[in-house]
Scaffold this active site. Structure first.
Site, short mmCIF file in Angstrom:
data_model
loop_
_atom_site.label_atom_id
_atom_site.label_comp_id
_atom_site.label_asym_id
_atom_site.label_seq_id
_atom_site.Cartn_x
_atom_site.Cartn_y
_atom_site.Cartn_z
CG HIS A 151 -2.00 1.05 1.51
ND1 HIS A 151 -1.94 2.34 1.39
CD2 HIS A 151 -3.29 0.70 1.34
CE1 HIS A 151 -2.74 2.89 1.53
NE2 HIS A 151 -4.06 2.03 1.40
CD GLU A 184 -3.72 9.13 9.69
OE1 GLU A 184 -4.78 8.76 9.07
OE2 GLU A 184 -2.63 8.66 10.09
CG HIS A 236 -5.62 5.19 12.75
ND1 HIS A 236 -4.60 5.86 13.37
CD2 HIS A 236 -5.50 5.42 11.57
CE1 HIS A 236 -4.03 6.84 12.54
NE2 HIS A 236 -4.63 6.43 11.34
CG HIS A 257 -1.47 3.87 9.94
ND1 HIS A 257 -2.48 3.26 9.42
CD2 HIS A 257 -1.62 5.06 9.97
CE1 HIS A 257 -3.38 4.04 9.12
NE2 HIS A 257 -3.07 5.20 9.59
FE FE2 Z 1 -4.29 6.85 9.28
#
Ligand code: FE2
Length: 443
Positions: A301, A350, A380, A344
């Site tokens: 990813h 964020e 999360h 992560h």
């Molecule tokens: Fe994130």
């Protein structure tokens, strides 16, 4: 005063919005005149400006900033914006609570704002979620939700503390700026530079969305590095307005956000009276769907920095004050890969807003109009059901679509207003989304 009904006013405004023309290219030195001959030819500040106008410069960077980061615009206006009386503190308005924002470590999500009280406009309908840094130190950012049902009438706003990114979630806007009007639809983002005056007219019965306020250096397009000359947000897709001016000779309230507080004064005319202008400290509108997403064609990813539309640099190379991102439609094709983002913890904070989502979709981002925050270093990733689906899925090419998000990343933890922490719309059991992961080890 208008003799039209609100419905007729909106129809007229929509016709205006749909007929607008734009200047293209982020960061260009644009020029525009609403009346032929209004722009001086050959110098910026002639002894007698054309058409009896006054010359005024707005500087969005230090005079001596290198050319690449230098922001300034010349305006040719009916009156200098200096023609006003004293500004007085008018209290927090829709901007209260940021100075006293509090630390909260936990992952958090808020449901959409309720419908506002009658007569709520873009400024009074601002709901501050939180922020970091300090506008007086020109570092950090703030995040707001807005919900409005009334156009700003004889009222103009500007933000000395930073530039504003306005992302509608519902309801189209006609944003009248000193540089001309922008039609801002759902799926667009408007960028209003520091100090530029503007007025928000609603094209629908109500409007709601997200606002980020960048106290740091002006947002720029990220460098492309090995991608080459093209890709991500293409500069030509940023549209600046063409000049248009008000000839309003009646009292107009001007509200300025200055070092965290709102100040107000009354002009005897509209300060949106710029007949011509020239410069690069200008507003823009950008269609999020124009973003050219890049990502993996093989495995794993890609880091979410590939979704960055605009970034506010700091003096530390590669460390932004804040980024604005749009992780939107794209193809997912990677092989032998956990396709959702890996679990992560992130030094950055964020913040995700949902503009559009497939019906019934729940999960970590919530319904359209919600906002969620994963603060510095909080763990999360996807919920257990999505993890199971992703680990079992047959990995065929898949078009990820049907959603529209806006996201902000900021290098500092976000603090929250008391009203956000105490809000009944804050989900009390957000952590429960990440409970119940199957133990697979040793099975
Ligand atoms: Fe994130």
């Amino acid at each position: 005063m208008s003799t039209h009904t609100p419905h007729e006013d909106r129809d007229l405004a929509r016709k205006t919005a749909e007929a607008l023309s734009y200047l293209h290219g982020f960061g260009n030195l644009h020029s525009s005149e609403a009346m032929a001959g209004a722009l001086p030819d050959g110098n910026h500040a002639p002894q007698r400006p054309p058409l009896g106008l006054y010359t005024e410069q707005i500087s969005g960077s230090a005079f001596t900033e290198p050319r690449g980061g230098n922001r300034h615009s010349w305006m040719y206006r009916i009156r200098p914006s200096a023609q006003h009386g004293a500004f007085r503190r008018i209290g927090g308005g829709g901007f209260h609570g940021l100075a006293d924002a509090e630390i909260e470590m936990n992952r958090s999500m808020w449901s959409p704002l309720p419908d506002p009280a009658p007569g709520t406009d873009f400024v009074s309908g601002m709901w501050p979620l939180g922020g970091n840094g300090d506008p007086a130190e020109r570092t950090g950012m703030a995040v707001y939700l807005y919900a409005a049902n009334t156009s700003m009438k004889d009222k103009v706003f500007s933000d000395s503390d930073g530039e504003l990114l306005i992302t509608p979630q519902a309801g189209e806007l006609l944003v009248h700026t000193e540089f001309g009007p922008l039609h801002v639809k759902v799926g667009d983002v408007a960028l209003i530079p520091r100090g530029v005056r503007f007025q928000v007219e609603l094209l629908d019965v109500s409007a709601r969305g997200y606002v980020a306020e960048n106290f740091g250096r002006p947002l720029v397009l990220p460098e492309l590095g090995p991608l080459g000359a093209n890709g991500m947000a293409n500069p030509e897709d940023f549209r600046a307005p063409t000049a248009a001016y008000d000839e309003v000779e009646r009292p107009v309230e001007v509200i300025v956000k200055y070092c965290g507080e709102l100040w107000g004064s009354v002009y005897d005319h509209s300060p949106l009276d710029v007949v011509a202008w020239h410069g690069n400290h200008v507003p823009y509108v950008y269609d999020l769907n124009r973003f050219q997403t890049v990502g993996t064609l093989t495995y794993d990813h890609t880091d979410p920095s590939v979704f960055t539309i605009l970034t506010s640099p700091t003096d530390t190379p590669g460390v932004p004050n804040m980024d604005f991102l749009a992780p939107n439609w794209r193809w997912s094709v990677a092989e032998d890969t956990f396709r959702p983002q890996y679990y992560h913890r992130n030094i950055s904070t964020e913040i995700y807003g949902v503009i559009k989502a497939p019906p019934g979709r729940t999960g970590v981002y919530g319904a359209p109009g919600s906002i969620s925050v994963q603060n510095m270093m909080t763990p999360h990733g996807v919920v257990p059901e999505a993890d199971s689906a992703a680990t079992q899925a047959e990995l065929r090419p898949e078009r990820i679509d049907g959603h529209l998000m806006c996201a902000y990343e900021t290098r500092l933890p976000l603090k929250f207003t008391r009203q956000a922490l105490d809000s009944e719309r804050r989900h009390p059991d957000y952590d429960s989304l990440w409970q119940g992961f199957e133990r697979r080890f040793g099975r």
